[in-house]
Design an enzyme around this catalytic site. Structure first.
Site, PDB file in Angstrom:
ATOM      1  N   ASP A  74       1.041  -7.580   0.248  1.00 25.99           N
ATOM      2  CA  ASP A  74       1.080  -7.587   1.618  1.00 25.99           C
ATOM      3  C   ASP A  74       2.562  -7.225   2.169  1.00 25.99           C
ATOM      4  OD1 ASP A  74      -0.087  -7.981   4.510  1.00 25.99           O
ATOM      5  OD2 ASP A  74       1.715  -9.523   4.258  1.00 25.99           O
ATOM      6  N   PHE A  75       2.637  -6.362   3.079  1.00 22.53           N
ATOM      7  CA  PHE A  75       4.012  -5.839   3.903  1.00 22.53           C
ATOM      8  C   PHE A  75       4.766  -5.884   2.815  1.00 22.53           C
ATOM      9  CE2 PHE A  75       7.663  -6.823   6.602  1.00 22.53           C
ATOM     10  CZ  PHE A  75       7.092  -6.031   7.795  1.00 22.53           C
ATOM     11  N   GLU A  95       1.148  -2.769   0.696  1.00 28.80           N
ATOM     12  CA  GLU A  95       1.107  -2.426   1.930  1.00 28.80           C
ATOM     13  C   GLU A  95       2.213  -2.127   2.703  1.00 28.80           C
ATOM     14  OE1 GLU A  95      -0.728  -4.020   6.241  1.00 28.80           O
ATOM     15  OE2 GLU A  95       0.671  -5.437   5.048  1.00 28.80           O
ATOM     16  N   LEU A 128      -0.512  14.956  -3.503  1.00 27.05           N
ATOM     17  CA  LEU A 128      -0.574  13.976  -4.815  1.00 27.05           C
ATOM     18  C   LEU A 128      -1.798  13.104  -4.929  1.00 27.05           C
ATOM     19  CD1 LEU A 128       1.516  13.237  -7.009  1.00 27.05           C
ATOM     20  CD2 LEU A 128       2.159  11.323  -5.805  1.00 27.05           C
ATOM     21  N   ASP A 130      -6.645  -5.069   9.873  1.00 21.35           N
ATOM     22  CA  ASP A 130      -5.917  -4.664  10.800  1.00 21.35           C
ATOM     23  C   ASP A 130      -6.380  -3.742  11.683  1.00 21.35           C
ATOM     24  OD1 ASP A 130      -3.996  -6.639   9.998  1.00 21.35           O
ATOM     25  OD2 ASP A 130      -3.114  -5.401   8.682  1.00 21.35           O
TER      26      ASP A 130
END
Length: 439
Positions: free
Chosen positions: A219-220, A244, A311, A323
């Site tokens: 995450d993040f 992420e 790619l 989200d």
């Protein structure tokens, strides 16, 4: 990453990454999961939404769905964050070893769900939140910078030394400077600290050995440098890992090319050990189908205009997640165009991702399953060749590996684009059609 950390700017589009580990190990295979040895042949599945924590035990829900998910041809499933958290969705974790305080269920229910997927040949990916943590206690100045790991010993028991000195809006940190973006809802973690690196790595290894997870979704990940994320992958050797990173996508004036180049650059920052969620494709695709601007799907070189055009073996495509969709709806795909989106990502190069909400929608499930079958039957992989036949306002058509031809858009007079009698129609729905080469 939830609402609290979102940058709700008009031009912001969520940019995410999925990190794929070394191709020497099969995805999802670490705990007896996915038996598929080809990392280019993955169909990924997000196994929750923003409201799943309200179910009583989401792990039991997933356990009950394991057989059907596996039967659909899905190879790896993404579980929500499992640790105690201030936010019920799990994205504000504190006591990382405490899995029984999760709103998704108990640690034993989690183990049972993971085992159920493994028994059906599906790998299990855990959502790992290590960019930031919430403190358990205040220091003598009233700062929430005393962290507890959730064990009887001092593992993951940290203080202000584990917070970057320049972390905003928190001023209690005494660690080294942050290496990424600030996360305002909780103190950031200083990933340059050797003890932080070691204890987080050991915790992740424990999630593998004790729970049975095969890989990670970070995450993040924009909150710390890519080389640290690569280090955690190296230290824990997951067969599949997800990260992420959020970024801005501006349309026009080369904004799309700059956006996907940012994805490629980030892949390089992890020493090419990772792939990326292709948010460029999501942004362009949903705008194209919404406004009848399907010409957007072809770049100036005649290739797909998202990351899959430059790619593809490192690009993880998707339509929505917890989200962008669900009840947050921060950046949703047009609801009446969802099957056009799935017809695109499930026939094109890249690794396609299915969102739980869409799979459980009875109006979508049958079509999604049919498209997965077509992908599998024709051995379409992340790096498959894609030739765009035409990209006009109301019609997009592409030939994949000379085995599948697909079209999306309102125009149905497409006979001139089809090669004689070599292909037969095998799937169709609202403004999408798929043809397969006859065998």
């Amino acid at each position: 990453m939830g609402k609290m950390g979102g940058e709700l700017l008009a031009t912001v589009i969520l940019l995410g990454f999925i990190i794929h580990a070394s191709t020497q190990a099969p995805p999802g295979g670490g705990g007896g999961g996915n038996n598929n040895p080809d990392p280019l042949d993955i169909v990924f599945f997000q196994g929750f939404n923003w409201e799943s924590w309200k179910s009583g035990s989401w792990y039991n829900v997933l356990e009950g769905a394991a057989k059907e998910i596996a039967g659909a041809g899905i190879t790896d499933v993404w579980f929500p964050p499992p640790s105690q958290s201030v936010g019920p969705q799990g994205y504000l974790p504190g006591k990382l070893y405490d899995l029984d305080e999760s709103k998704y269920g108990t640690s034993s229910e989690l183990r049972q769900a993971v085992q159920a997927f493994h028994q059906n040949g599906v790998g299990c990916v855990c959502d790992i939140v290590i960019n930031h943590r919430t403190g358990s206690k205040q220091d003598d100045k009233g700062n929430w910078c005393i962290f507890e790991g959730g064990t009887d010993d001092d593992r993951l028991d940290w203080g202000a030394w584990a917070i970057p000195v320049n972390d905003k809006p928190y001023s209690c940190g005494t660690g080294n400077a942050d290496t990424g973006k600030d996360y305002e809802a909780a103190p950031d973690v200083d990933h340059t600290n050797p003890r932080v690196q070691s204890e987080l790595s050991e915790w992740m290894k424990w999630l593998m050995s004790d729970i049975g997870f095969d890989g990670w979704r970070f995450d993040f990940a924009r909150g710390y440098a890519g080389n640290f994320l690569s280090m955690y992958i190296q230290n824990t050797t997951p067969s599949f890992a997800v990260g992420e990173v959020w970024d801005t996508l501006n349309f026009g004036n080369g904004g799309e090319n700059a956006h996907r180049q940012g994805l490629v650059d980030w892949v390089h920052s992890t020493a090419d050990s990772s792939a990326a969620f292709d948010f460029t494709t999501k942004g362009i695709l949903q705008l194209a189908v919404q406004n009848n601007e399907l010409w957007r799907l072809r770049d100036s070189n005649g290739k797909p205009s998202g990351m899959i055009g430059v790619l593809p073996e490192k690009a993880i495509t998707f339509i929505d997640n917890h989200d962008t969709g669900s009840t947050q709806n921060l950046w949703p795909f047009p609801p009446d165009k969802l099957m056009q989106g799935y017809a695109y990502i499930l026939t094109h190069p890249g690794v396609p991702t299915i969102f739980y909400d869409h799979f459980q929608d009875t109006n979508l499930k049958g079509g999604i399953k049919q498209l997965i079958e077509i992908r599998k039957r024709n051995q379409i992989k992340a790096n498959s060749a894609c030739t765009i036949i035409t990209a006009e306002s109301d019609l997009y058509m592409a030939n994949i590996e000379d085995k599948v031809i697909m079209k999306i858009g309102a125009r149905y007079d497409v006979g001139k684009y089809l090669p004689s009698k070599d292909f037969q129609l095998t799937a169709s729905g609202n403004d999408y059609v798929v043809w397969e080469r006859k065998t």
